[in-house]
Design a protein around this motif. Structure first.
Motif, short mmCIF file in Angstrom:
data_model
loop_
_atom_site.label_atom_id
_atom_site.label_comp_id
_atom_site.label_asym_id
_atom_site.label_seq_id
_atom_site.Cartn_x
_atom_site.Cartn_y
_atom_site.Cartn_z
N GLU A 1 0.94 -1.19 -0.26
CA GLU A 1 -0.11 -0.03 -0.02
C GLU A 1 0.77 1.22 0.16
OE1 GLU A 1 -3.17 0.08 2.98
OE2 GLU A 1 -2.17 2.14 3.66
N LYS A 2 1.96 1.29 0.91
CA LYS A 2 2.72 2.40 1.11
C LYS A 2 3.66 2.73 -0.23
CE LYS A 2 0.76 3.40 4.85
NZ LYS A 2 -0.66 3.75 4.61
N GLU B 1 1.32 4.30 -2.57
CA GLU B 1 0.94 5.70 -2.28
C GLU B 1 2.16 6.78 -2.63
OE1 GLU B 1 -0.99 6.70 1.62
OE2 GLU B 1 -1.67 4.61 1.62
N LEU B 2 3.24 6.28 -2.15
CA LEU B 2 4.69 7.06 -2.04
C LEU B 2 5.17 7.30 -3.50
CD1 LEU B 2 5.92 5.84 1.46
CD2 LEU B 2 5.37 8.09 0.95
N GLU C 1 -6.28 -1.13 -4.79
CA GLU C 1 -7.29 -0.50 -3.77
C GLU C 1 -6.58 0.80 -3.28
OE1 GLU C 1 -8.80 -3.27 -0.82
OE2 GLU C 1 -8.97 -1.49 0.43
N ALA C 2 -5.24 0.79 -3.06
CA ALA C 2 -4.35 1.84 -2.48
C ALA C 2 -4.55 3.13 -3.80
CB ALA C 2 -3.00 1.58 -2.29
N GLN D 1 -8.11 4.56 -3.70
CA GLN D 1 -8.45 5.28 -2.40
C GLN D 1 -7.87 6.78 -2.41
OE1 GLN D 1 -8.65 3.05 1.21
NE2 GLN D 1 -10.34 1.79 0.21
N CYS D 2 -6.36 6.62 -3.11
CA CYS D 2 -5.73 7.79 -2.92
C CYS D 2 -5.58 8.81 -4.06
CB CYS D 2 -4.53 7.56 -2.28
SG CYS D 2 -4.40 6.98 -0.63
N LEU D 3 -6.65 8.48 -4.79
CA LEU D 3 -6.70 9.42 -6.14
C LEU D 3 -5.55 9.10 -7.13
CD1 LEU D 3 -8.00 12.80 -4.85
CD2 LEU D 3 -9.29 11.01 -5.48
N ARG E 1 1.21 13.03 -4.73
CA ARG E 1 0.17 12.19 -4.63
C ARG E 1 -0.39 12.61 -3.27
NH1 ARG E 1 4.59 10.21 -6.35
NH2 ARG E 1 4.67 9.53 -8.52
N ILE E 2 -1.62 12.12 -3.32
CA ILE E 2 -2.48 12.26 -2.08
C ILE E 2 -2.07 11.22 -1.46
CG2 ILE E 2 -4.78 12.24 -1.00
CD1 ILE E 2 -4.89 14.28 -3.17
N LEU E 3 -1.56 11.32 0.14
CA LEU E 3 -1.05 10.34 1.02
C LEU E 3 -2.39 10.02 2.07
CD1 LEU E 3 2.53 11.36 1.67
CD2 LEU E 3 1.75 9.93 -0.15
N ARG E 4 -2.53 8.92 2.39
CA ARG E 4 -3.29 8.59 3.80
C ARG E 4 -2.68 9.39 4.84
NH1 ARG E 4 -4.14 3.23 1.47
NH2 ARG E 4 -6.27 2.77 1.77
N THR F 1 0.41 7.46 6.39
CA THR F 1 1.60 7.72 5.21
C THR F 1 2.29 8.97 5.59
OG1 THR F 1 0.10 6.60 3.68
CG2 THR F 1 2.45 7.10 3.17
#
Lengths: 241, 241
Positions: free
Chosen positions: A98-99, A102-103, A132-133, A136-138, B218-221, B224
């Motif tokens: 997931e990270k 996102e990153l 999914e990540a 959810q994170c655009l 990026r959008i981060l949770r 994160t």
């Protein structure tokens, strides 16, 4: 126009007026779970064409058709950064994937090293997690997650033009300045709990394309090290700069 | 001497020959769960005296005494960095506290802002989580975790000599160079899902001690963002440099 709240990662091409047939599980999710009706709007991305706002044209129990209305966001690809990591406990492995998404990693490669506890992974589950990540994170890009492979074998056939940033937990002391890293393709390598074996550490140190770095004076869990190393790389030579 | 594998965070002073009486739950853990006997060794730390190797002198069901043998590691305090964050879902809030401890924060303050979903937190559970993170990651310091408080009220009484690094998710674009941050006491502020309200953003921007930063394109949770922001601060002006 407001961005649609429900986002789906799909395979189909996206473009002006493009009709997009849904997979049965996607139709089930949109029409049975989320109760969308004809005319509702959904955001779609396929990893190539950015995010598109699409309208429900046909809604059935297990099938449906959407039609692209307009592009809501441009495609944002990650830099050419791979993540090599050793799978750990289930939740923390999910978390790592997931990270990485996102990153901003372009590819995720689970590797087996001397102290890796898992002999196999559920590649399909990890891939679904990456998807999914992004949903959810655009995000507009889902990094491919490969199957587990032995680190030694991967390094044998390694293209030396892709450098490896190795978070070496035995390097205690000040973190290296990452501003001096050369640009180009990179991979980050994070070991399992207990790090790498002495033999593995000796081989890694002997490889000319491997740069060891310290992640500060504290011992970090593998999942924390993944977040920290990607952050440092992204802010030094990635697309956070 | 090899470092003891079982580590306990305790309150009692540690020093040469020091006897350490155990709390009932600690005795239960060591003698009933882990089945240690007299003569076994355990690592102890109290957030002040570093890590000490101690030997079991008395072992009973719900009580016991250890005796310090020698210091195994010096005290490592984090820099004067606080984390202000808005509680999110349970697992992700636990995760934030764990990461703050691993990455090196001195104090953790859950704050309630306009878009915070939780009206209360289990402070005792979060504190236990921080303790466990220190025990497992060879830490010698457990950051105090405060009870939930309204962000607005906290900022009203804020000592302006402690600067705030605010991860502003509306700041899209290149991440700021953090190398120019002045040293001294700092706090990192991470908002809930959906970020801060327009009114909150306006107040934050008006405060002279608040520095907004971007965490990449990026959008981060929220969890994160916590890892990324602490990593950037630590490598810029914390104890990773």
């Amino acid at each position: 126009m407001e961005r649609a709240k429900i986002r789906l990662s799909i395979e189909h091409p996206l473009g002006p007026g493009q009709a997009v047939p849904l997979e049965p599980d996607q139709a089930h999710y949109l029409f049975a779970v989320m109760r969308l009706e004809v005319g509702a709007r959904v955001a779609l991305f396929n990893g190539r064409d950015g995010e598109w706002t699409a309208e429900v044209v046909e809604a059935h129990k297990k099938r449906g058709i959407l039609a692209c209305v307009e592009q809501a966001a441009p495609q944002l690809d990650p830099p050419d950064l791979w993540l090599l990591f050793s799978p750990i406990k289930k939740e923390r492995t999910d978390f790592i994937v997931e990270k990485a998404c996102e990153l901003g990693c372009a590819r995720v490669l689970p590797v087996q090293s001397a102290f890796t506890n898992s002999a196999r992974i559920r590649q399909d589950r990890l891939q679904a997690h990456a998807k999914e990540a992004a949903e959810q994170c655009l995000g507009t890009f889902v990094p491919p997650v490969e199957d587990l492979q032995p680190l030694a074998k991967l390094l044998e056939g390694w293209d030396p033009s892709r450098r490896i940033l190795w978070a070496d937990e035995a390097l205690v002391g000040p973190a290296q300045t990452l501003a001096d890293l050369p640009p180009g393709p990179w991979a980050i390598l994070i070991g399992p709990e207990g790090g790498f074996s002495p033999a593995e550490r000796a081989s890694l140190r002997a490889l000319p394309f491997v740069t060891p770095i310290s992640l500060g004076p504290r011992i970090l869990r593998a999942d924390t090290a993944v977040c920290a190393a990607i952050t440092l790389w992204q802010s030094a030579i990635g697309d956070w700069t």
